[in-house]
Design an enzyme around this catalytic site. Sequence first.
Site, PDB file in Angstrom:
ATOM      1  CD  GLU A 195       2.292  -0.117   1.973  1.00 25.91           C
ATOM      2  OE1 GLU A 195       2.066  -0.900   2.906  1.00 25.91           O
ATOM      3  OE2 GLU A 195       1.626  -0.087   0.952  1.00 25.91           O
ATOM      4  CG  ASP A 234       3.439  -2.979  -1.947  1.00 21.43           C
ATOM      5  OD1 ASP A 234       2.956  -2.706  -0.835  1.00 21.43           O
ATOM      6  OD2 ASP A 234       3.264  -2.255  -2.958  1.00 21.43           O
ATOM      7  N   GLY A 294     -10.821  -6.746   0.263  1.00 19.80           N
ATOM      8  CA  GLY A 294     -10.080  -5.825  -0.605  1.00 19.80           C
ATOM      9  C   GLY A 294     -10.788  -5.581  -1.932  1.00 19.80           C
TER      10      GLY A 294
HETATM   11  P1  ITT Z   1       0.527  -5.048   4.250  1.00 14.63           P
HETATM   12  O1  ITT Z   1       0.522  -4.848   5.720  1.00 14.63           O
HETATM   13  O2  ITT Z   1       1.053  -6.410   3.835  1.00 14.63           O
HETATM   14  O3  ITT Z   1       1.167  -3.926   3.470  1.00 14.63           O
HETATM   15  P2  ITT Z   1      -1.914  -4.184   2.841  1.00 14.63           P
HETATM   16  O4  ITT Z   1      -3.339  -4.674   2.898  1.00 14.63           O
HETATM   17  O5  ITT Z   1      -1.659  -2.731   3.071  1.00 14.63           O
HETATM   18  O6  ITT Z   1      -1.056  -5.101   3.840  1.00 14.63           O
HETATM   19  P3  ITT Z   1      -0.805  -3.977   0.124  1.00 14.63           P
HETATM   20  O7  ITT Z   1      -0.267  -2.628   0.397  1.00 14.63           O
HETATM   21  O8  ITT Z   1       0.101  -4.974  -0.506  1.00 14.63           O
HETATM   22  O9  ITT Z   1      -1.336  -4.666   1.466  1.00 14.63           O
HETATM   23  O10 ITT Z   1      -2.115  -4.028  -0.749  1.00 14.63           O
HETATM   24  C1  ITT Z   1      -2.618  -3.005  -1.534  1.00 14.63           C
HETATM   25  C2  ITT Z   1      -4.114  -3.034  -1.516  1.00 14.63           C
HETATM   26  O11 ITT Z   1      -4.573  -4.049  -2.401  1.00 14.63           O
HETATM   27  C3  ITT Z   1      -4.757  -3.312  -0.157  1.00 14.63           C
HETATM   28  O12 ITT Z   1      -5.905  -2.489  -0.018  1.00 14.63           O
HETATM   29  C4  ITT Z   1      -5.171  -4.764  -0.241  1.00 14.63           C
HETATM   30  O13 ITT Z   1      -6.325  -5.058   0.546  1.00 14.63           O
HETATM   31  C5  ITT Z   1      -5.465  -4.917  -1.724  1.00 14.63           C
HETATM   32  N1  ITT Z   1      -5.191  -6.268  -2.186  1.00 14.63           N
HETATM   33  C6  ITT Z   1      -3.981  -6.871  -2.280  1.00 14.63           C
HETATM   34  N2  ITT Z   1      -4.090  -8.120  -2.736  1.00 14.63           N
HETATM   35  C7  ITT Z   1      -5.418  -8.341  -2.922  1.00 14.63           C
HETATM   36  C8  ITT Z   1      -6.178  -9.442  -3.360  1.00 14.63           C
HETATM   37  O14 ITT Z   1      -5.640 -10.603  -3.657  1.00 14.63           O
HETATM   38  N3  ITT Z   1      -7.508  -9.291  -3.426  1.00 14.63           N
HETATM   39  C9  ITT Z   1      -8.103  -8.133  -3.105  1.00 14.63           C
HETATM   40  N4  ITT Z   1      -7.460  -7.040  -2.682  1.00 14.63           N
HETATM   41  C10 ITT Z   1      -6.122  -7.138  -2.585  1.00 14.63           C
END
Ligand code: ITT
Length: 183
Positions: free
Chosen positions: A40, A69, A142
């Site tokens: 990333e 993402d 999240g």
């Molecule tokens: P990947 O391995 O898919 O990258 P990630 O959790 O790091 O997983 P992202 O970078 O896409 O995913 O997400 C950015 C942040 O936003 C991350 O802290 C997620 O937990 C949060 N997030 C993404 N979608 C969400 C949702 O629907 N509800 C709550 N938090 C969300």
Amino acid sequence: MRKSSELFFVSSNVHKYDEAKRILDSFGIRLSFLKSTLREIQSDSIHEIATLKAKDAFAKFQRPILVEDDGLFIDSVGGFPGPYSSFVFKTIGNEGILNLLKESRDARFVSVITYCDNTVLQCFDGMIHGNISMSQKGRGWGYDPIFIPVNSEKTFAELDCKDEISHRYHALENFSSWYLSNQ
Ligand code: ITT
């Protein structure tokens, strides 16, 4: 694109997969999970981050894949955390964000779903407007306990209908129309 090939969601985050699977089921598309932490990059563009994640995932697994993402963009702090949402959640978390905000709490949640196979790489966007709650509410993952979608008084964590309205739903709806018409 190969007809009826199995489709894999590559992510380190099982919550994202669970939601994506339920949403794609509703469009008649089967999704499997490959748990993996992808490269990333730090970038101002979540499209660029998603595109490079997709290339990394396809290079690793050599199968038709989806990656996602997401970014939470809060207006009063210049769109922060935006493309840095993952890092910010791991560092200051929801309480850190609540401590930064004063009156103005408008925000939007953005999803970029990216499909990649051996011939195609394509991004699909989804977004939902809303605002940031005054305190954490509900027991979701999240940012769900602090994000209140438009036309609601409850956070994503308190709502039963997140799958039908979320940024992820809108991005996957766009993906599904394209995918099903290209099968
Ligand atoms: P990947 O391995 O898919 O990258 P990630 O959790 O790091 O997983 P992202 O970078 O896409 O995913 O997400 C950015 C942040 O936003 C991350 O802290 C997620 O937990 C949060 N997030 C993404 N979608 C969400 C949702 O629907 N509800 C709550 N938090 C969300």
